[in-house]
Design an enzyme around this catalytic site. Structure first.
Site, mmCIF file in Angstrom:
data_model
loop_
_atom_site.group_PDB
_atom_site.id
_atom_site.type_symbol
_atom_site.label_atom_id
_atom_site.label_comp_id
_atom_site.label_asym_id
_atom_site.label_seq_id
_atom_site.Cartn_x
_atom_site.Cartn_y
_atom_site.Cartn_z
ATOM 1 N N GLY A 24 -3.994 1.341 5.550
ATOM 2 C CA GLY A 24 -4.219 0.492 6.721
ATOM 3 C C GLY A 24 -2.971 0.259 7.550
ATOM 4 O O GLY A 24 -3.024 -0.451 8.555
ATOM 5 N N MET A 53 0.819 -1.202 0.000
ATOM 6 C CA MET A 53 0.000 0.000 0.000
ATOM 7 C C MET A 53 0.858 1.259 0.000
ATOM 8 O O MET A 53 0.354 2.360 -0.148
ATOM 9 C CB MET A 53 -0.846 -0.023 1.294
ATOM 10 C CG MET A 53 -2.221 0.555 1.152
ATOM 11 S SD MET A 53 -3.228 -0.312 -0.048
ATOM 12 C CE MET A 53 -3.014 0.689 -1.502
ATOM 13 N N PHE A 70 -7.113 -8.843 3.027
ATOM 14 C CA PHE A 70 -6.852 -7.572 2.352
ATOM 15 C C PHE A 70 -7.788 -6.516 2.937
ATOM 16 O O PHE A 70 -8.958 -6.799 3.199
ATOM 17 C CB PHE A 70 -7.109 -7.700 0.850
ATOM 18 C CG PHE A 70 -6.226 -8.693 0.157
ATOM 19 C CD1 PHE A 70 -5.033 -8.276 -0.428
ATOM 20 C CD2 PHE A 70 -6.567 -10.032 0.099
ATOM 21 C CE1 PHE A 70 -4.206 -9.190 -1.074
ATOM 22 C CE2 PHE A 70 -5.752 -10.954 -0.545
ATOM 23 C CZ PHE A 70 -4.558 -10.531 -1.133
ATOM 24 N N GLU A 71 -7.281 -5.291 3.068
ATOM 25 C CA GLU A 71 -8.057 -4.288 3.796
ATOM 26 C C GLU A 71 -9.304 -3.810 3.052
ATOM 27 O O GLU A 71 -10.168 -3.180 3.626
ATOM 28 C CB GLU A 71 -7.166 -3.091 4.171
ATOM 29 C CG GLU A 71 -6.443 -2.489 2.995
ATOM 30 C CD GLU A 71 -5.169 -1.742 3.429
ATOM 31 O OE1 GLU A 71 -4.939 -1.576 4.631
ATOM 32 O OE2 GLU A 71 -4.423 -1.316 2.530
ATOM 33 N N ASN A 72 -9.417 -4.140 1.770
ATOM 34 C CA ASN A 72 -10.649 -3.805 1.051
ATOM 35 C C ASN A 72 -11.795 -4.744 1.411
ATOM 36 O O ASN A 72 -12.902 -4.576 0.917
ATOM 37 C CB ASN A 72 -10.408 -3.807 -0.466
ATOM 38 C CG ASN A 72 -9.905 -5.145 -0.975
ATOM 39 O OD1 ASN A 72 -9.626 -6.060 -0.200
ATOM 40 N ND2 ASN A 72 -9.769 -5.266 -2.271
#
Lengths: 267, 305, 305, 267
Positions: free
Chosen positions: A144, A1, A64-66
């Protein structure tokens, strides 16, 4: 990221046929144990996760942060975690807050991060760098990263190794490592976690269990100890048992090259 | 009740200068580029933009001078790194200064979650010791009322003036099916005071009602519905079209300097009338190359009784 | 990794006397009756039962002497009114006294949401002035840290020892698709320390992965998977079978008195070995009459790229 | 959601051909305006909602605490809100907390409730009744009632009218009405709402905008005012403009009977 990961130096080590990025991917993959729940970033950490899953951690799970949870790897190289190949075949595609809940409640074993700066106590800056002339460089921000650094069981960071990227103290503390040293995390109220490993383009640093200070644990092939020390922004200690970083095996390299056939991330 | 209007009407009716806006709630998927470009064309100013992860849409709005404040967790070009307009604005006040109030993904998600839930704040265990907390008045260190020794970060609720959401299909009343990345979409649609839906496809309500568990946004919170196929390009829409990686890399190269960005803006925003015009400019070959190649339908799900 | 075991093994391995248990998280749909009956048969005692709405499963467990504490928002027979065992226990200590800690639906949902999120509490605007708040130590009146004049109810997180969830389909690792009523299922599966999935159908992981947005419980939080078709009877399972209203009205009539309940328990729980035996007792005609009559599949959803 | 609603008396008024339950359904339906967002209970309130939707509020939307949002009515009579016909054709089937979020953030116009007891200030008890001999009757509990009473724009309650069900003060305050009178809601911190209308088997009570006390607004056909007063646990005030409750129209009755053809709920 983090854009920092995009800036990892593109030099390959002269005597071997692997690039520094490939070595870092291999080293990162070895930090993942089987059955672990891994908060995966994009770029090199994602490749490291895929490599680990293929070779020694087949039951590791990626978050995954999504909002995506994957047990089986995607069928294509990903450029972002939102690429459609990362959804197709996922175990779950849910809200960000659900995945972050797994993180916050202590279910994530290890998180991978990059950063603009990392300091002696493993704190990361991905927000704002103030240069010596007072001018500022605005980085994209935490994403994140600060949450993962606050809440994961342990943190592995991948970084380009240079004196300006490894200051004694970050100019802005985005993602907490050990703050100012022992007991800092407990004092500020963080319930777990901390920096575990810092994989750079020159070596692998780990953190002393008592002092919480980063020390050099292994040194990459063809890298000179003096060079590492001069390219680190504090008086870097070394392991009593300082070794060479194990070279990638042929198997590891061949999987990495299968995963990133055009060397988009591992050039 | 039909809320179906054109993008130009939707932006004119529901987005005002000075508003706070949330628009990139699925992160890298389904970014409402067509809405953002219309906001730029209509010359709306002094926006506050909220997001967890902004891929380059917010960068374009910053460069076009629409934005005075950012409340983001991350602003960049996800694939390439920097968002140059964002950097120019922060580092050099170009085209004008912007204020940045930093969040992390979880704290932004919590702020929007609290806004959706109608509560003034949410507690989290994140960001303790981080400079993000120190620099943001909407993040406060508190102690748990149940155990005073437990430290927490209280995240103040956010209720943006407008939320814009790109979805795969919606009915005319705005009830929307969306899948793939969800991110913070569901909460953001409840938290926003006004909601604009941009849909790849407008469907009969019976389609939505055939699978109520797929509904992420209920029509009762929606103000306008816009039918804008390919409105999320260059971001991907699961099951409809893929990410245009080249468009992102080109944007990255072309916008390193302010002049390059101005040319980009002239070409892709001011130089086109609406999304259908933009698609014509992209060309059929490009659109076809992005369309899905292999069908992978969800397994059948039975709702009968 | 296969977690597929029999119901009897699952209850033996993951439910202990003294545990707190959450099991009716979809409210009137998909109640894990087959698991509850196995808990009764195994003589597990001193349970604490949590729920928003309990239809009669918890009443049966109370009458069977498994329960010493209830943390509910509502306990009854949804269609008919009273749950007589619950009333007998509270009003007359039959079969033994139970403690009741009352919640409302929203505050129970918040307690489980906080438990799922890994935070010690959630604030709400509900229950201010209610005697429920006064009688429950896990509900505290607090002020907002952002505006001290704003009063809130802080709801302490709950992390039950065990959660049991009946779903339409799961893979052997426990990743589950469920649809229809969801209630608080998603949060409860994250909040519980151990999770047992009871599935109508065990499917290949590829089925789950064909529609990741349909996944409500990820395998990574699951400890055991039990294949128990018709395990939710008499409650309905959307798309599989309907509610057996007659079974609920009969239960209501038959359990008005303690002796009638004992006979009911002998007949439907102690008198059968497992769910397949129970189904045999119900009879093919009954099962067929409950199966769905008209197919109403969800509209197709494309995940390809 | 409350067993109280199951105990509504099954007497029909002698001179007309509708049952008391039918009259209550009709009266309740008239409390719903078009386009309103309605938190619907089961039993009579659900029928009232369906009736309103058919006749004068076609765009009203129903929320159910199990997570269901419906714009179009279900095709069958429901015995619980979790019955499969209430899911098929719903606009959205989501989590309880999402629907409760709409409630908490002020998006719900009106909520329908039943209770074991209701008092002079519209407070409801659905938890525990202490009888005169000290023995207790345990009711099922709040369910969502206390939340709806705390957070909806206004509350309509349906009740059997008897002295023991309408005490001056509830023995347990499950769901807040106006507490002890004017300003009580503000003082305890409730941000909106309150009791709007109480439809009983004898009449319709409303709440004085200043004193917050319930008063008799209309009286059902063939009910004697003295009877109402003696069957109310406090000195019941009456409207200056006390009228008869409007009888159900033929159209209203025919729809109610179509909705509940076997009079399961409206006998």
């Amino acid at each position: 990221m983090s854009r920092a990961q995009a800036q990892i130096s593109m030099t390959s080590s002269p005597k071997s046929d692997y690039t520094m990025a490939e070595l870092m991917v291999v080293a990162a993959s070895r930090e993942i144990k089987d059955n672990e729940i891994v908060f995966v970033g994009m770029r090199l950490p994602l490749l490291a996760f895929l490599l680990a899953k293929r070779l020694h951690a087949p039951s590791a799970v990626a978050l995954f942060e999504n909002g995506v949870i994957r047990e089986s790897p995607a069928n294509e190289l990903l450029f972002t975690m939102g690429d459609p190949p990362n959804i197709l075949g996922a175990t779950m595609a849910t809200s960000m807050i659900t995945v972050m809940s797994l993180l916050q409640s202590g279910k994530v074993d290890v998180g991978f991060l990059g950063a603009g700066e990392v300091d002696k106590f493993g704190n990361l800056n991905s927000t704002l760098v103030i240069k010596q002339d007072g001018s500022k460089v605005r980085l994209p921000g935490s994403g994140g990263a600060a949450d993962i650094a606050s809440l994961a069981g342990r943190i592995v960071t991948l970084m380009d190794h240079s004196r300006k990227r490894l200051p004694e103290r970050v100019s802005y503390l985005t993602s907490p490592g050990y703050g100012s040293g022992p007991n800092w995390r407990e004092q500020v109220g963080l319930v777990r976690g901390g920096a575990d490993c810092l994989i750079t383009t020159k070596g692998i640093l780990r953190f002393d269990s008592e002092t919480k200070e980063a020390y050099l644990d292994t040194i990459h092939e063809n890298i000179d100890l003096k060079e590492i020390i001069s390219e680190t922004g504090w008086a870097l200690k070394t392991s009593d048992n300082l070794r060479k970083t194990s070279n990638p095996t042929d198997e590891e390299l061949s999987v990495v090259r299968e995963l990133d056939p055009n060397r988009f991330w591992t050039a | 009740m039909s809320k179906l209007i054109s993008m130009s009407e939707a932006i004119k009716s529901f987005v005002n200068s000075g508003d706070s806006l949330i628009a990139c709630t699925c992160m890298e998927q389904k970014i409402p580029f067509s809405a953002g470009h219309e906001i730029i064309r209509q010359g709306i100013k002094e926006l506050t933009l909220l997001c967890p992860i902004s891929d380059v849409l917010y960068d374009q709005m910053i460069g076009a001078g629409c934005v005075t404040r950012m409340m983001p967790a991350w602003v960049g070009n996800v694939m390439m790194g920097s968002a140059y307009n964002f950097r120019r604005a922060v580092e050099k006040n170009i085209p004008h200064p912007i204020e940045v109030i930093d969040y992390s993904n979880l704290t932004m998600a919590c702020a929007i979650h609290a806004g959706a839930m109608g509560i003034p704040y949410m507690p989290t265990r994140s960001l303790l010791g981080s400079d993000i907390l120190k620099g943001n008045d909407s993040l406060l260190e508190i102690n748990s009322p149940f155990d005073k020794s437990e430290r927490l970060c209280a995240v103040k609720a956010l209720n943006p003036d407008v939320g814009i959401f790109h979805v795969q299909r919606a009915d005319k009343n705005g009830s929307s099916h969306t899948w793939g990345n969800i991110g913070i979409t569901s909460d953001a649609a409840l938290a926003a005071k006004k909601v604009i839906i941009v849909a790849e496809e407008i469907v009969d309500s019976a389609v939505i009602e055939s699978d109520p568990n797929r509904t992420v946004i209920p029509g009762l919170v929606v103000d306008a519905v816009v039918h804008d196929p390919f409105g999320a390009h260059p971001s991907p829409v699961q099951g409809a079209y893929n990410r245009d990686h080249k468009f992102y890399t080109d944007y990255h190269q072309q916008t390193r300097e302010r002049d390059g960005f101005k040319r980009w803006l002239e070409e892709w925003v001011y130089g086109v009338e609406d999304r259908s015009d933009y698609c014509e400019k992209l060309g059929r070959d490009c659109l076809n190359s992005l369309k899905i190649k292999v069908s992978r339908p969800a397994v059948a799900t039975e709702f009968g009784y």
